[in-house]
Design a protein around this motif. Structure first.
Motif, PDB file in Angstrom:
ATOM      1  N   ASP A 217      -1.422 -13.845   3.789  1.00  0.00           N
ATOM      2  CA  ASP A 217      -1.978 -14.285   5.155  1.00  0.00           C
ATOM      3  C   ASP A 217      -0.924 -14.208   6.096  1.00  0.00           C
ATOM      4  OD1 ASP A 217      -2.855 -15.898   7.119  1.00  0.00           O
ATOM      5  OD2 ASP A 217      -3.532 -17.574   5.972  1.00  0.00           O
ATOM      6  N   GLY A 218      -1.148 -13.227   7.165  1.00  0.00           N
ATOM      7  CA  GLY A 218       0.042 -13.232   7.984  1.00  0.00           C
ATOM      8  C   GLY A 218      -0.332 -12.274   9.140  1.00  0.00           C
ATOM      9  N   PRO A 219       0.729 -12.218  10.009  1.00  0.00           N
ATOM     10  CA  PRO A 219       0.276 -11.293  11.327  1.00  0.00           C
ATOM     11  C   PRO A 219      -0.033  -9.897  10.840  1.00  0.00           C
ATOM     12  CG  PRO A 219       2.619 -12.276  11.455  1.00  0.00           C
ATOM     13  CD  PRO A 219       1.922 -12.502  10.066  1.00  0.00           C
ATOM     14  N   SER A 220      -1.273  -9.497  11.870  1.00  0.00           N
ATOM     15  CA  SER A 220      -1.497  -8.069  11.365  1.00  0.00           C
ATOM     16  C   SER A 220      -0.489  -6.871  11.353  1.00  0.00           C
ATOM     17  CB  SER A 220      -2.716  -7.551  12.485  1.00  0.00           C
ATOM     18  OG  SER A 220      -3.674  -8.392  12.250  1.00  0.00           O
ATOM     19  N   ALA A 221       0.235  -7.283  12.184  1.00  0.00           N
ATOM     20  CA  ALA A 221       1.634  -6.437  12.518  1.00  0.00           C
ATOM     21  C   ALA A 221       2.190  -5.899  11.138  1.00  0.00           C
ATOM     22  CB  ALA A 221       2.354  -6.871  13.566  1.00  0.00           C
ATOM     23  N   ALA A 222       2.515  -6.942  10.284  1.00  0.00           N
ATOM     24  CA  ALA A 222       3.223  -6.746   9.152  1.00  0.00           C
ATOM     25  C   ALA A 222       2.446  -5.620   8.064  1.00  0.00           C
ATOM     26  CB  ALA A 222       3.384  -8.136   8.343  1.00  0.00           C
ATOM     27  N   LEU A 223       0.951  -5.724   8.238  1.00  0.00           N
ATOM     28  CA  LEU A 223       0.497  -4.690   7.435  1.00  0.00           C
ATOM     29  C   LEU A 223       0.263  -3.289   7.926  1.00  0.00           C
ATOM     30  CD1 LEU A 223      -2.221  -7.066   6.064  1.00  0.00           C
ATOM     31  CD2 LEU A 223      -0.197  -6.432   5.161  1.00  0.00           C
ATOM     32  N   HIS A 224       0.762  -2.961   9.092  1.00  0.00           N
ATOM     33  CA  HIS A 224       0.774  -1.672   9.502  1.00  0.00           C
ATOM     34  C   HIS A 224       1.693  -0.924   8.749  1.00  0.00           C
ATOM     35  CE1 HIS A 224      -1.883  -2.041  12.901  1.00  0.00           C
ATOM     36  NE2 HIS A 224      -1.060  -2.897  13.676  1.00  0.00           N
ATOM     37  N   ASP A 225       2.563  -1.421   7.929  1.00  0.00           N
ATOM     38  CA  ASP A 225       3.375  -0.976   7.150  1.00  0.00           C
ATOM     39  C   ASP A 225       2.475  -0.570   5.678  1.00  0.00           C
ATOM     40  OD1 ASP A 225       4.865  -0.188   4.887  1.00  0.00           O
ATOM     41  OD2 ASP A 225       6.209  -1.979   4.844  1.00  0.00           O
ATOM     42  N   GLY A 226       2.045   0.600   5.767  1.00  0.00           N
ATOM     43  CA  GLY A 226       1.044   0.979   4.520  1.00  0.00           C
ATOM     44  C   GLY A 226       1.398   0.655   3.236  1.00  0.00           C
ATOM     45  N   LYS A 227       2.886   0.624   2.858  1.00  0.00           N
ATOM     46  CA  LYS A 227       3.208   0.142   1.462  1.00  0.00           C
ATOM     47  C   LYS A 227       2.926  -1.184   1.154  1.00  0.00           C
ATOM     48  CE  LYS A 227       7.200   3.438   0.946  1.00  0.00           C
ATOM     49  NZ  LYS A 227       8.471   3.529   1.500  1.00  0.00           N
ATOM     50  N   LEU A 228       3.164  -1.895   2.179  1.00  0.00           N
ATOM     51  CA  LEU A 228       2.991  -3.363   1.922  1.00  0.00           C
ATOM     52  C   LEU A 228       1.567  -3.668   1.441  1.00  0.00           C
ATOM     53  CD1 LEU A 228       3.634  -6.394   1.621  1.00  0.00           C
ATOM     54  CD2 LEU A 228       3.581  -6.457   4.099  1.00  0.00           C
ATOM     55  N   LEU A 229       0.776  -3.086   2.357  1.00  0.00           N
ATOM     56  CA  LEU A 229      -0.838  -3.268   2.097  1.00  0.00           C
ATOM     57  C   LEU A 229      -1.346  -2.630   0.628  1.00  0.00           C
ATOM     58  CD1 LEU A 229      -3.361  -4.573   3.411  1.00  0.00           C
ATOM     59  CD2 LEU A 229      -3.864  -2.147   4.307  1.00  0.00           C
ATOM     60  N   GLY A 230      -0.666  -1.291   0.506  1.00  0.00           N
ATOM     61  CA  GLY A 230      -0.880  -0.874  -0.945  1.00  0.00           C
ATOM     62  C   GLY A 230      -0.534  -1.640  -1.796  1.00  0.00           C
ATOM     63  N   GLY A 231       0.588  -2.238  -2.083  1.00  0.00           N
ATOM     64  CA  GLY A 231       1.099  -3.182  -2.966  1.00  0.00           C
ATOM     65  C   GLY A 231       0.144  -4.457  -3.274  1.00  0.00           C
ATOM     66  N   LEU A 232      -0.461  -4.769  -1.949  1.00  0.00           N
ATOM     67  CA  LEU A 232      -1.191  -6.046  -2.122  1.00  0.00           C
ATOM     68  C   LEU A 232      -2.445  -5.755  -2.822  1.00  0.00           C
ATOM     69  CD1 LEU A 232      -0.575  -7.363   1.288  1.00  0.00           C
ATOM     70  CD2 LEU A 232      -0.003  -8.500  -0.661  1.00  0.00           C
ATOM     71  N   PHE A 233      -3.040  -4.491  -2.473  1.00  0.00           N
ATOM     72  CA  PHE A 233      -4.393  -3.882  -3.194  1.00  0.00           C
ATOM     73  C   PHE A 233      -4.095  -3.966  -4.580  1.00  0.00           C
ATOM     74  CE2 PHE A 233      -7.481  -2.388   0.163  1.00  0.00           C
ATOM     75  CZ  PHE A 233      -7.289  -3.235   1.045  1.00  0.00           C
ATOM     76  N   LEU A 234      -2.774  -3.706  -4.939  1.00  0.00           N
ATOM     77  CA  LEU A 234      -2.381  -3.379  -6.530  1.00  0.00           C
ATOM     78  C   LEU A 234      -2.104  -4.561  -7.217  1.00  0.00           C
ATOM     79  CD1 LEU A 234      -0.646   0.128  -5.936  1.00  0.00           C
ATOM     80  CD2 LEU A 234      -2.932  -0.292  -7.122  1.00  0.00           C
ATOM     81  N   GLY A 235      -2.287  -5.718  -6.663  1.00  0.00           N
ATOM     82  CA  GLY A 235      -2.144  -6.929  -7.052  1.00  0.00           C
ATOM     83  C   GLY A 235      -0.579  -7.722  -6.836  1.00  0.00           C
TER      84      GLY A 235
END
Ligand SMILES: Nc1ncnc2c1ncn2[C@@H]1O[C@H](COP(=O)(O)OP(=O)(O)O)[C@@H](O)[C@H]1O
Ligand SMILES: [Mg+2]
Length: 243
Positions: A217-235
């Motif tokens: 749960d955080g600012p959208s800008a942080a997730l423009h980094d695809g690696k972070l989002l990918g990691g989150l989707f993986l758990g």
């Protein structure tokens, strides 16, 4: 004060098998938040539980100061919550005008004509042809009609489940332009999306739901980094999720 607050919400279809497991977040008035997450994470279940369409097993949903947990969907609408489900969100065999007239039944009769006029003015694509069958509209126009139906009752909070699903890139852009206008008009938005890039560009804040729990749960800008989002989707989980 928050326009919408969810605290420790558990929900699902069978009380022995919660799909949404203790989710908490709040959305300040006027903010646009997107909810991302892998397929099957429970995004639709959660948004439907918030709209009164799926049973809540525990926790609370507040609209402003009002506890609306588990109220029936039409009462939620009267309390200021608009919800656009992913599918079956318009009547394809009825005209644009008839679709709006049905949604207007929830308003005092003196307000109906004026609100319908306002929606036809807000969405010129619809206002140009109120007598056209909704089933004859493009996918993007159908989503506009679904949004217009929900906005007719002047909700404080509008929740949409994957409004861009199945649309061509051009129509996705059209739908997001519409959402941006709605947001700029001051409506608090909660948007479930698979279209990560478009969702992050609209929303100021992003939640990530994985296996029924908030992973971020955080600012959208942080997730423009695809690696972070990918990691989150993986758990993976980030600290913000547990605050
Ligand atoms: N009507 C239903 N009855 C029982 N289980 C359901 C129903 N709808 C969804 N589910 C289950 O709930 C889980 C989460 O689904 P859903 O909320 O649709 O996820 P998402 O929207 O994130 O893709 C899945 O395991 C799915 O099979
Ligand atoms: Mg879904």
């Amino acid at each position: 004060m928050s326009a919408l607050a969810v605290s420790d919400l558990s929900a699902g279809y069978d009380p022995d098998l919660a799909i949404v497991k203790g989710v908490s977040f709040s959305v300040p008035k006027g903010e646009a938040v997107c909810i991302l997450g892998p397929n099957g994470a429970g995004k639709s279940t959660m948004i439907k539980a918030m709209a009164g369409l799926v049973p809540c097993f525990g926790g609370k949903v507040h609209l402003g100061e009002t506890d609306v947990t588990g109220l029936s969907p039409h009462i939620m609408v009267r309390r200021g919550l608009g919800f656009v489900p992913q599918t079956d969100n318009i009547f394809t065999r009825l005209t644009i005008l008839e679709n709006l007239q049905i949604a207007a039944q929830l308003l005092p009769s003196a307000d109906r004509a004026g609100r319908i006029e306002a929606m036809l003015a807000m969405f010129p694509d619809l206002g140009d042809r109120p007598g056209e069958l909704a089933g004859a509209l493009s996918g993007g126009q159908r989503q506009m009609l679904a949004a217009a139906r929900a906005l007719l009752t002047e909700p404080d909070v509008l929740m949409l489940d994957e409004p861009s699903a199945g649309l061509s890139p051009k129509l996705v852009a059209q739908v997001f332009d519409t959402l941006r206008r709605i947001s700029e008009a001051g409506v608090t938005l909660v948007l479930v999306e698979q279209n990560v890039r478009a969702a992050l560009s609209l929303a100021s804040r992003a939640l990530v739901l994985v296996d029924g729990q908030l992973a971020h749960d955080g600012p959208s800008a942080a997730l423009h980094d695809g690696k972070l989002l990918g990691g989150l989707f993986l758990g993976h989980r980030t600290a913000e999720a547990s605050q």
